[in-house]
Design a protein around this motif. Structure first.
Motif, PDB file in Angstrom:
ATOM      1  N   VAL A   9       0.846  -1.202   0.000  1.00  0.00           N
ATOM      2  CA  VAL A   9       0.000   0.000   0.000  1.00  0.00           C
ATOM      3  C   VAL A   9       0.878   1.247   0.000  1.00  0.00           C
ATOM      4  N   GLU A  10       1.934   1.257   0.800  1.00  0.00           N
ATOM      5  CA  GLU A  10       2.832   2.407   0.849  1.00  0.00           C
ATOM      6  C   GLU A  10       3.515   2.645  -0.492  1.00  0.00           C
ATOM      7  N   SER A  11       3.876   1.588  -1.189  1.00  0.00           N
ATOM      8  CA  SER A  11       4.519   1.765  -2.493  1.00  0.00           C
ATOM      9  C   SER A  11       3.528   2.334  -3.513  1.00  0.00           C
ATOM     10  N   PHE A  12       2.282   1.867  -3.492  1.00  0.00           N
ATOM     11  CA  PHE A  12       1.269   2.424  -4.393  1.00  0.00           C
ATOM     12  C   PHE A  12       0.937   3.872  -4.007  1.00  0.00           C
ATOM     13  N   GLU A  13       0.961   4.174  -2.722  1.00  0.00           N
ATOM     14  CA  GLU A  13       0.705   5.546  -2.287  1.00  0.00           C
ATOM     15  C   GLU A  13       1.790   6.487  -2.810  1.00  0.00           C
ATOM     16  N   TYR A  14       3.027   6.063  -2.733  1.00  0.00           N
ATOM     17  CA  TYR A  14       4.126   6.883  -3.258  1.00  0.00           C
ATOM     18  C   TYR A  14       3.971   7.075  -4.765  1.00  0.00           C
ATOM     19  N   PHE A  15       3.609   6.016  -5.474  1.00  0.00           N
ATOM     20  CA  PHE A  15       3.409   6.107  -6.926  1.00  0.00           C
ATOM     21  C   PHE A  15       2.277   7.081  -7.253  1.00  0.00           C
ATOM     22  N   PHE A 119      -7.153   3.727  -7.999  1.00  0.00           N
ATOM     23  CA  PHE A 119      -6.689   5.102  -8.224  1.00  0.00           C
ATOM     24  C   PHE A 119      -7.846   5.887  -8.795  1.00  0.00           C
ATOM     25  N   ASP A 120      -8.229   6.974  -8.144  1.00  0.00           N
ATOM     26  CA  ASP A 120      -9.327   7.825  -8.609  1.00  0.00           C
ATOM     27  C   ASP A 120      -8.776   9.218  -8.890  1.00  0.00           C
ATOM     28  N   PHE A 121      -8.681   9.566 -10.175  1.00  0.00           N
ATOM     29  CA  PHE A 121      -8.148  10.860 -10.586  1.00  0.00           C
ATOM     30  C   PHE A 121      -9.240  11.908 -10.779  1.00  0.00           C
ATOM     31  N   SER A 122     -10.475  11.585 -10.457  1.00  0.00           N
ATOM     32  CA  SER A 122     -11.604  12.476 -10.725  1.00  0.00           C
ATOM     33  C   SER A 122     -11.728  13.585  -9.676  1.00  0.00           C
ATOM     34  N   LEU A 163      -3.534  21.226  -3.564  1.00  0.00           N
ATOM     35  CA  LEU A 163      -3.637  19.794  -3.876  1.00  0.00           C
ATOM     36  C   LEU A 163      -3.554  18.968  -2.601  1.00  0.00           C
ATOM     37  N   THR A 164      -4.606  18.190  -2.363  1.00  0.00           N
ATOM     38  CA  THR A 164      -4.679  17.333  -1.182  1.00  0.00           C
ATOM     39  C   THR A 164      -5.024  15.924  -1.635  1.00  0.00           C
ATOM     40  N   LEU A 165      -4.094  15.009  -1.456  1.00  0.00           N
ATOM     41  CA  LEU A 165      -4.289  13.614  -1.838  1.00  0.00           C
ATOM     42  C   LEU A 165      -4.548  12.788  -0.587  1.00  0.00           C
ATOM     43  N   ARG A 166      -5.472  11.856  -0.673  1.00  0.00           N
ATOM     44  CA  ARG A 166      -5.856  11.031   0.479  1.00  0.00           C
ATOM     45  C   ARG A 166      -5.956   9.564   0.068  1.00  0.00           C
ATOM     46  N   LYS A 167      -6.092   8.734   1.081  1.00  0.00           N
ATOM     47  CA  LYS A 167      -6.345   7.310   0.838  1.00  0.00           C
ATOM     48  C   LYS A 167      -7.313   6.794   1.895  1.00  0.00           C
TER      49      LYS A 167
END
Length: 175
Positions: A9-15, A119-122, A163-167
């Motif tokens: 999960v951490e690797s996908f979060e960094y990506f 991944f949701d880019f919307s 820009l605020t990215l979350r998970k």
């Protein structure tokens, strides 16, 4: 040492975060790509992160199909990973539970650790309650199926300015 769900999960979060870093993407609009366009990049990225422990397109069980088989996007050491993407212009259902039913089935049938990465880019992300819909897992059809729990990691853009990215992460337990 076995690979953990947290490390994947951490690797996908960094990506995901890197897809919004201007120093990294430069003129490429990687946060506008669909799943098919991103998969080769994700494959190479995971190879760099996890070395020889990454196997793409691994055959797995998929009930309800003619052959009974499907392909899991990645096997990272002993963690099965399915990957789905929602482009900025795509409908909200692209990363929803009903559209990703086959991915859920493959992960439920995998005997081991499993992760569904979204991944949701919307500009209209799902709420935590909508991610909980993955708890309503699909029927695997007739028979006595052995089912395994899996995890969901949903990455999204909360705000564009600033820009605020979350998970959101959930463990989907099968009774």
């Amino acid at each position: 040492m076995a690979t953990t769900i947290t490390s994947v999960v951490e690797s996908f979060e960094y990506f995901f975060h890197s897809l919004y870093r201007t120093q990294f993407v430069k003129t490429l609009r990687l946060n506008e790509c669909n799943e098919r366009e991103l998969l080769p990049l994700v494959r190479c990225y995971l190879l760099g992160c996890f070395a020889d422990d990454v196997s793409p397109e691994v055959k797995g069980a998929l009930p309800g199909t003619i052959t009974g088989n499907g392909y899991i996007d990645f096997l990272i050491d002993d963690v099965a990973v399915e990957f789905a993407v929602r482009k900025p212009s795509a409908s909200k259902s692209n990363v929803g539970a009903t559209v990703n039913e086959t991915e859920m089935k493959k992960l439920m049938k995998y005997d081991g650790k499993a992760l569904l990465v979204l991944f949701d880019f919307s500009t209209t992300p799902y709420t935590e309650a909508q991610i909980d819909a993955f708890r309503n897992w699909p029927s695997l059809g007739k028979g006595n199926h052995k089912k395994s729990s899996f995890n969901v990691a949903y990455f999204y853009v909360e705000k564009r300015r600033p820009l605020t990215l979350r998970k959101i992460t959930k463990n989907i337990r099968i009774n």
